[in-house]
Enzyme design. Structure first.
Site, PDB file in Angstrom:
ATOM      1  N   LYS A  60       0.837  -1.203   0.000  1.00 17.81           N
ATOM      2  CA  LYS A  60       0.000   0.000   0.000  1.00 17.81           C
ATOM      3  C   LYS A  60       0.870   1.250   0.000  1.00 17.81           C
ATOM      4  O   LYS A  60       1.810   1.360   0.796  1.00 17.81           O
ATOM      5  CB  LYS A  60      -0.889  -0.035   1.241  1.00 17.81           C
ATOM      6  CG  LYS A  60      -1.722   1.197   1.452  1.00 17.81           C
ATOM      7  CD  LYS A  60      -2.808   0.996   2.495  1.00 17.81           C
ATOM      8  CE  LYS A  60      -2.349   1.052   3.903  1.00 17.81           C
ATOM      9  NZ  LYS A  60      -3.467   1.204   4.866  1.00 17.81           N
ATOM     10  N   SER A  89      -4.795   4.417 -17.104  1.00 13.51           N
ATOM     11  CA  SER A  89      -3.788   3.965 -16.151  1.00 13.51           C
ATOM     12  C   SER A  89      -3.516   4.991 -15.053  1.00 13.51           C
ATOM     13  O   SER A  89      -4.105   6.065 -15.026  1.00 13.51           O
ATOM     14  CB  SER A  89      -2.463   3.632 -16.846  1.00 13.51           C
ATOM     15  OG  SER A  89      -1.875   4.802 -17.358  1.00 13.51           O
ATOM     16  N   TYR A 100      -4.363   0.163 -13.815  1.00 17.31           N
ATOM     17  CA  TYR A 100      -3.042  -0.483 -13.800  1.00 17.31           C
ATOM     18  C   TYR A 100      -1.966   0.592 -13.731  1.00 17.31           C
ATOM     19  O   TYR A 100      -2.219   1.772 -13.979  1.00 17.31           O
ATOM     20  CB  TYR A 100      -2.852  -1.383 -15.026  1.00 17.31           C
ATOM     21  CG  TYR A 100      -2.901  -0.628 -16.339  1.00 17.31           C
ATOM     22  CD1 TYR A 100      -1.741  -0.157 -16.934  1.00 17.31           C
ATOM     23  CD2 TYR A 100      -4.114  -0.378 -16.965  1.00 17.31           C
ATOM     24  CE1 TYR A 100      -1.784   0.545 -18.124  1.00 17.31           C
ATOM     25  CE2 TYR A 100      -4.171   0.319 -18.150  1.00 17.31           C
ATOM     26  CZ  TYR A 100      -3.005   0.776 -18.731  1.00 17.31           C
ATOM     27  OH  TYR A 100      -3.052   1.481 -19.903  1.00 17.31           O
TER      28      TYR A 100
END
Length: 120
Positions: A9, A25, A58
């Site tokens: 994270k 993205s 992504y």
């Protein structure tokens, strides 16, 4: 059976760019990718601290040391420059793997510089 577990994270990343017309993205400074053990083209889940939006996309690499967190394409509609994000990766793990696994937490300051890296 496998469980989908938090793997890493980036905590309180500040959005530095938003480009609605890019093909999609989330661009992330390569130093931050290394610190969180994240990879280009890996799926990420993003949580906007300011407005509660949650979305997936992504990763693409942004220049090392730039502090860049850019949202592109449809993701640019989910946050504004200056918003704080939590960016997470997950991985399937067996019961044995999950039992002892500790995800990596990378805490960021307001310029997306690393304040601290630790295991949860």
């Amino acid at each position: 059976m496998t469980r989908m577990m938090l793997r890493a994270k980036l905590h309180r990343a500040t959005v530095t760019e938003a480009d609605l017309h890019y093909e999609g993205s989330c661009g992330i400074d390569e130093d931050l990718l290394d610190a969180a053990d994240m990879r280009e083209y890996e799926q990420i889940d993003l949580y906007n601290v300011q407005n509660g939006n949650r979305f997936s996309t992504y990763i693409i690499k942004k220049p090392r040391g730039s502090g860049a967190i850019s949202l592109n394409g449809a993701a640019a509609r989910k946050a504004h420059v200056g918003d704080l994000l939590i960016i997470c990766t997950y991985a399937p793990m067996s019961e044995d793997e999950a039992r002892d696994y500790k995800p990596k937490l990378v805490l960021l300051d307001e310029r997306n510089a690393i304040k601290e890296i630790r295991k949860l």
